[in-house]
Design a protein around this motif. Structure first.
Motif, short mmCIF file in Angstrom:
data_model
loop_
_atom_site.label_atom_id
_atom_site.label_comp_id
_atom_site.label_asym_id
_atom_site.label_seq_id
_atom_site.Cartn_x
_atom_site.Cartn_y
_atom_site.Cartn_z
N THR A 1 0.94 -1.27 0.11
CA THR A 1 -0.41 0.39 0.07
C THR A 1 0.82 1.05 -0.15
N GLN A 2 2.32 1.63 0.45
CA GLN A 2 2.95 2.51 0.40
C GLN A 2 2.96 2.66 -0.70
N ARG A 3 3.22 2.02 -1.70
CA ARG A 3 3.38 2.39 -3.49
C ARG A 3 2.46 3.62 -3.81
N ILE A 4 1.05 3.53 -3.33
CA ILE A 4 0.32 3.81 -3.66
C ILE A 4 0.00 5.05 -3.05
N ALA A 5 0.47 5.13 -1.78
CA ALA A 5 0.45 6.27 -0.33
C ALA A 5 1.36 7.57 -1.60
N THR A 6 3.08 6.93 -1.59
CA THR A 6 3.97 7.43 -1.77
C THR A 6 3.75 8.08 -3.81
N GLU A 7 3.25 7.38 -4.19
CA GLU A 7 3.30 7.47 -6.05
C GLU A 7 1.78 9.03 -6.23
N PHE A 8 1.48 8.75 -5.39
CA PHE A 8 -0.34 9.54 -5.27
C PHE A 8 -0.21 10.49 -4.36
N MET A 9 0.24 10.36 -3.31
CA MET A 9 -0.67 11.20 -2.28
C MET A 9 0.46 12.14 -1.84
N LYS A 10 1.73 11.23 -2.03
CA LYS A 10 3.06 12.42 -0.57
C LYS A 10 3.45 13.45 -1.88
N PRO A 11 3.37 14.60 -1.66
CA PRO A 11 3.52 15.99 -2.81
C PRO A 11 5.02 15.38 -2.97
#
Length: 261
Positions: free
Chosen positions: A101-111
Protein backbone atom coordinates in the motif's frame (compact mmCIF):
# COMPACT_ATOMS: atom_id res chain seq x y z
CA UNK A 1 -18.04 -23.23 -21.31
CA UNK A 2 -14.59 -21.68 -21.43
CA UNK A 3 -13.45 -19.61 -18.49
CA UNK A 4 -12.96 -15.89 -19.12
CA UNK A 5 -9.78 -13.89 -18.75
CA UNK A 6 -9.44 -11.88 -15.57
CA UNK A 7 -8.49 -8.28 -16.18
CA UNK A 8 -6.88 -6.49 -13.26
CA UNK A 9 -7.40 -2.82 -12.47
CA UNK A 10 -4.27 -0.65 -12.65
CA UNK A 11 -3.18 2.71 -11.25
CA UNK A 12 -1.06 4.51 -13.83
CA UNK A 13 1.08 7.59 -12.99
CA UNK A 14 0.75 10.44 -15.48
CA UNK A 15 3.24 13.11 -16.50
CA UNK A 16 2.51 16.81 -16.92
CA UNK A 17 1.06 16.13 -20.40
CA UNK A 18 -1.25 13.40 -19.06
CA UNK A 19 0.84 10.72 -20.78
CA UNK A 20 1.24 7.31 -19.16
CA UNK A 21 4.45 6.62 -17.26
CA UNK A 22 6.47 3.50 -18.23
CA UNK A 23 4.73 0.21 -17.44
CA UNK A 24 7.21 -0.76 -14.73
CA UNK A 25 5.81 2.09 -12.59
CA UNK A 26 2.17 0.99 -12.93
CA UNK A 27 0.50 -0.46 -9.84
CA UNK A 28 -1.73 -3.50 -10.36
CA UNK A 29 -4.37 -4.12 -7.70
CA UNK A 30 -4.27 -7.42 -5.86
CA UNK A 31 -8.07 -7.82 -5.86
CA UNK A 32 -10.40 -5.97 -8.18
CA UNK A 33 -12.79 -3.60 -6.35
CA UNK A 34 -16.35 -4.75 -5.72
CA UNK A 35 -17.76 -1.49 -7.07
CA UNK A 36 -16.83 1.91 -8.45
CA UNK A 37 -18.63 5.10 -7.40
CA UNK A 38 -18.50 7.99 -9.87
CA UNK A 39 -19.90 11.41 -8.93
CA UNK A 40 -20.36 14.21 -11.46
CA UNK A 41 -21.27 17.68 -10.21
CA UNK A 42 -21.77 21.16 -11.66
CA UNK A 43 -21.60 24.49 -9.88
CA UNK A 44 -24.08 26.83 -11.56
CA UNK A 45 -23.82 30.56 -11.94
CA UNK A 46 -26.56 32.81 -13.22
CA UNK A 47 -26.32 36.01 -15.21
CA UNK A 48 -28.64 37.97 -12.93
CA UNK A 49 -26.80 41.19 -12.17
CA UNK A 50 -29.35 42.44 -9.67
CA UNK A 51 -31.94 43.68 -12.15
CA UNK A 52 -34.63 41.70 -10.36
CA UNK A 53 -35.31 39.32 -13.23
CA UNK A 54 -36.80 36.08 -11.97
CA UNK A 55 -35.55 33.89 -14.81
CA UNK A 56 -31.85 34.61 -15.27
CA UNK A 57 -29.83 32.43 -17.63
CA UNK A 58 -27.64 29.89 -15.84
CA UNK A 59 -24.12 28.84 -16.76
CA UNK A 60 -21.80 26.13 -15.45
CA UNK A 61 -19.18 27.87 -13.36
CA UNK A 62 -17.27 24.64 -12.59
CA UNK A 63 -17.59 20.91 -13.25
CA UNK A 64 -16.09 18.23 -11.05
CA UNK A 65 -15.70 14.46 -11.40
CA UNK A 66 -14.99 12.16 -8.46
CA UNK A 67 -14.16 8.47 -8.30
CA UNK A 68 -14.38 6.56 -5.00
CA UNK A 69 -13.04 3.00 -4.74
CA UNK A 70 -12.02 0.48 -2.09
CA UNK A 71 -9.02 -1.76 -2.67
CA UNK A 72 -8.05 -4.76 -0.55
CA UNK A 73 -4.47 -5.98 -0.16
CA UNK A 74 -3.79 -9.19 1.77
CA UNK A 75 -0.35 -10.76 2.20
CA UNK A 76 -1.74 -13.61 4.32
CA UNK A 77 -2.78 -15.33 1.08
CA UNK A 78 0.80 -15.25 -0.15
CA UNK A 79 3.56 -17.64 0.82
CA UNK A 80 5.53 -16.55 3.86
CA UNK A 81 9.23 -17.00 4.53
CA UNK A 82 10.75 -19.45 6.98
CA UNK A 83 13.09 -17.79 9.45
CA UNK A 84 15.43 -20.11 11.34
CA UNK A 85 15.77 -19.16 15.02
CA UNK A 86 18.89 -19.60 17.14
CA UNK A 87 17.34 -22.68 18.78
CA UNK A 88 16.93 -24.36 15.38
CA UNK A 89 13.15 -23.90 15.14
CA UNK A 90 11.54 -22.19 12.17
CA UNK A 91 8.90 -19.46 12.19
CA UNK A 92 6.69 -18.59 9.23
CA UNK A 93 6.92 -14.86 8.54
CA UNK A 94 4.62 -12.87 6.28
CA UNK A 95 5.28 -9.68 4.40
CA UNK A 96 3.97 -6.45 5.91
CA UNK A 97 1.01 -5.49 3.72
CA UNK A 98 2.04 -1.82 3.95
CA UNK A 99 4.94 -2.57 1.63
CA UNK A 100 2.27 -2.86 -1.06
CA UNK A 101 0.00 0.00 0.00
CA UNK A 102 2.96 2.33 0.53
CA UNK A 103 3.50 2.40 -3.23
CA UNK A 104 0.09 4.03 -3.73
CA UNK A 105 0.60 6.56 -0.92
CA UNK A 106 4.08 7.49 -2.11
CA UNK A 107 3.24 7.64 -5.79
CA UNK A 108 -0.09 9.47 -5.68
CA UNK A 109 -0.51 11.11 -2.25
CA UNK A 110 2.94 12.31 -1.23
CA UNK A 111 3.75 15.78 -2.64
CA UNK A 112 6.57 15.96 -5.15
CA UNK A 113 9.71 17.55 -3.69
CA UNK A 114 8.13 17.14 -0.25
CA UNK A 115 11.25 18.46 1.49
CA UNK A 116 11.31 21.75 -0.39
CA UNK A 117 9.73 25.01 0.76
CA UNK A 118 7.11 24.78 -1.96
CA UNK A 119 6.22 21.11 -2.51
CA UNK A 120 4.57 20.36 -5.83
CA UNK A 121 1.24 18.61 -6.16
CA UNK A 122 1.36 14.79 -6.33
CA UNK A 123 1.29 13.05 -9.67
CA UNK A 124 -2.05 12.63 -11.34
CA UNK A 125 -3.31 9.11 -11.83
CA UNK A 126 -5.31 7.17 -14.37
CA UNK A 127 -7.34 4.36 -12.85
CA UNK A 128 -8.23 1.81 -15.48
CA UNK A 129 -10.17 -1.42 -15.34
CA UNK A 130 -11.11 -2.90 -18.68
CA UNK A 131 -13.18 -0.32 -20.56
CA UNK A 132 -13.45 1.99 -17.53
CA UNK A 133 -10.97 4.85 -17.26
CA UNK A 134 -10.77 7.80 -14.87
CA UNK A 135 -8.08 10.49 -14.61
CA UNK A 136 -7.70 12.50 -11.43
CA UNK A 137 -5.61 13.44 -8.43
CA UNK A 138 -5.77 11.33 -5.30
CA UNK A 139 -7.55 13.65 -2.86
CA UNK A 140 -8.05 11.28 0.08
CA UNK A 141 -6.36 8.10 1.30
CA UNK A 142 -7.79 6.07 4.17
CA UNK A 143 -6.11 2.82 5.18
CA UNK A 144 -7.66 0.28 7.56
CA UNK A 145 -5.47 -2.54 8.93
CA UNK A 146 -7.62 -5.38 10.25
CA UNK A 147 -5.57 -8.59 10.31
CA UNK A 148 -2.23 -9.14 12.04
CA UNK A 149 0.24 -11.99 12.37
CA UNK A 150 1.14 -13.32 15.84
CA UNK A 151 4.24 -11.12 15.65
CA UNK A 152 2.10 -8.00 15.13
CA UNK A 153 2.77 -7.61 11.41
CA UNK A 154 -0.25 -6.16 9.53
CA UNK A 155 -1.30 -8.58 6.80
CA UNK A 156 -4.53 -7.10 5.44
CA UNK A 157 -5.35 -3.53 4.45
CA UNK A 158 -8.42 -1.88 2.99
CA UNK A 159 -7.78 1.37 1.13
CA UNK A 160 -10.61 3.85 0.63
CA UNK A 161 -9.41 6.12 -2.17
CA UNK A 162 -11.00 9.19 -3.71
CA UNK A 163 -9.82 10.76 -6.97
CA UNK A 164 -10.94 14.19 -8.17
CA UNK A 165 -10.77 16.01 -11.48
CA UNK A 166 -11.91 19.61 -12.04
CA UNK A 167 -13.73 18.83 -15.27
CA UNK A 168 -16.44 16.59 -16.65
CA UNK A 169 -15.31 13.15 -17.75
CA UNK A 170 -17.07 9.96 -18.73
CA UNK A 171 -14.65 7.83 -20.72
CA UNK A 172 -15.49 4.48 -22.29
CA UNK A 173 -12.58 2.65 -23.91
CA UNK A 174 -13.07 0.58 -27.06
CA UNK A 175 -11.17 -2.51 -25.93
CA UNK A 176 -10.72 -4.18 -29.29
CA UNK A 177 -9.63 -0.98 -31.02
CA UNK A 178 -7.03 -0.31 -28.31
CA UNK A 179 -5.68 -3.85 -28.56
CA UNK A 180 -5.45 -3.61 -32.35
CA UNK A 181 -3.39 -0.43 -32.06
CA UNK A 182 -1.01 -2.20 -29.69
CA UNK A 183 -0.76 -5.33 -31.83
CA UNK A 184 -2.29 -7.47 -29.09
CA UNK A 185 -5.49 -8.57 -30.85
CA UNK A 186 -4.10 -11.37 -32.99
CA UNK A 187 -7.42 -12.70 -34.30
CA UNK A 188 -10.83 -11.01 -34.24
CA UNK A 189 -13.41 -13.78 -34.56
CA UNK A 190 -14.03 -17.42 -33.74
CA UNK A 191 -12.74 -20.72 -35.01
CA UNK A 192 -8.99 -20.03 -34.90
CA UNK A 193 -6.51 -22.15 -32.98
CA UNK A 194 -4.14 -20.77 -30.37
CA UNK A 195 -1.16 -21.84 -32.49
CA UNK A 196 -2.47 -20.02 -35.58
CA UNK A 197 -3.13 -16.94 -33.46
CA UNK A 198 0.52 -16.98 -32.36
CA UNK A 199 1.59 -17.17 -36.00
CA UNK A 200 -0.65 -14.21 -36.88
CA UNK A 201 0.99 -12.22 -34.09
CA UNK A 202 4.51 -13.23 -35.20
CA UNK A 203 5.03 -15.29 -32.06
CA UNK A 204 6.27 -18.82 -31.56
CA UNK A 205 3.37 -21.23 -32.28
CA UNK A 206 4.89 -23.66 -29.78
CA UNK A 207 3.75 -21.26 -27.04
CA UNK A 208 0.09 -22.03 -27.83
CA UNK A 209 -0.52 -23.29 -24.28
CA UNK A 210 0.14 -19.86 -22.76
CA UNK A 211 -2.12 -18.20 -25.33
CA UNK A 212 -4.90 -20.73 -24.75
CA UNK A 213 -4.68 -20.37 -20.96
CA UNK A 214 -4.59 -16.57 -21.16
CA UNK A 215 -7.76 -16.56 -23.28
CA UNK A 216 -9.51 -19.25 -21.24
CA UNK A 217 -9.92 -21.46 -24.32
CA UNK A 218 -11.63 -24.73 -23.47
CA UNK A 219 -10.46 -26.11 -26.81
CA UNK A 220 -7.15 -24.58 -27.99
CA UNK A 221 -8.10 -25.40 -31.58
CA UNK A 222 -11.10 -23.07 -31.67
CA UNK A 223 -11.37 -19.49 -30.42
CA UNK A 224 -14.71 -18.02 -29.34
CA UNK A 225 -16.39 -15.04 -30.99
CA UNK A 226 -14.24 -12.56 -29.02
CA UNK A 227 -11.11 -13.60 -30.86
CA UNK A 228 -7.67 -14.29 -29.43
CA UNK A 229 -5.63 -11.79 -27.42
CA UNK A 230 -1.89 -12.23 -26.98
CA UNK A 231 -0.48 -12.44 -23.44
CA UNK A 232 1.88 -9.62 -22.40
CA UNK A 233 5.32 -9.94 -23.95
CA UNK A 234 7.61 -12.06 -21.79
CA UNK A 235 4.76 -13.44 -19.67
CA UNK A 236 3.95 -17.11 -19.42
CA UNK A 237 1.54 -19.31 -17.55
CA UNK A 238 4.13 -20.73 -15.22
CA UNK A 239 4.07 -24.09 -17.01
CA UNK A 240 7.65 -23.48 -18.06
CA UNK A 241 10.48 -21.76 -16.29
CA UNK A 242 10.14 -18.41 -14.65
CA UNK A 243 6.60 -18.38 -13.23
CA UNK A 244 4.23 -15.94 -14.89
CA UNK A 245 0.47 -15.57 -14.59
CA UNK A 246 -2.07 -17.97 -13.13
CA UNK A 247 -5.75 -18.07 -12.30
CA UNK A 248 -7.09 -17.64 -8.78
CA UNK A 249 -8.22 -15.00 -6.31
CA UNK A 250 -4.73 -13.69 -5.64
CA UNK A 251 -3.38 -14.15 -9.14
CA UNK A 252 -1.23 -11.67 -10.98
CA UNK A 253 -2.95 -12.00 -14.33
CA UNK A 254 -3.60 -8.70 -16.03
CA UNK A 255 -2.40 -7.24 -19.28
CA UNK A 256 -1.45 -3.92 -17.62
CA UNK A 257 -2.05 -2.06 -20.86
CA UNK A 258 -4.70 0.48 -21.84
CA UNK A 259 -7.76 -1.23 -23.23
CA UNK A 260 -6.97 -4.64 -21.77
CA UNK A 261 -9.74 -7.23 -21.62
Amino acid sequence: MASSKLSKAVLIPLDAQNQDAPEDSWITVQFNPASLKVTLSNTLKDSNSGSGQSKAAQFVDKSESTLAIELVFDTSVLDGENLTQTDGTQTLLHEDVRKQTQRIATEFMKPQDAESNQPKAPKRCRFQWGSFSFIGMLSSYNETLDFFSPEGVPLRATLALSFKQDSYQFDIIDLKDALRQQGRLAVDGEGVSAADANLAANRDPKQWRDTALYNGMENPRFSDNQGVVMPPSGANSGSGSGGGYRYGQSDTLGTQIPGAF
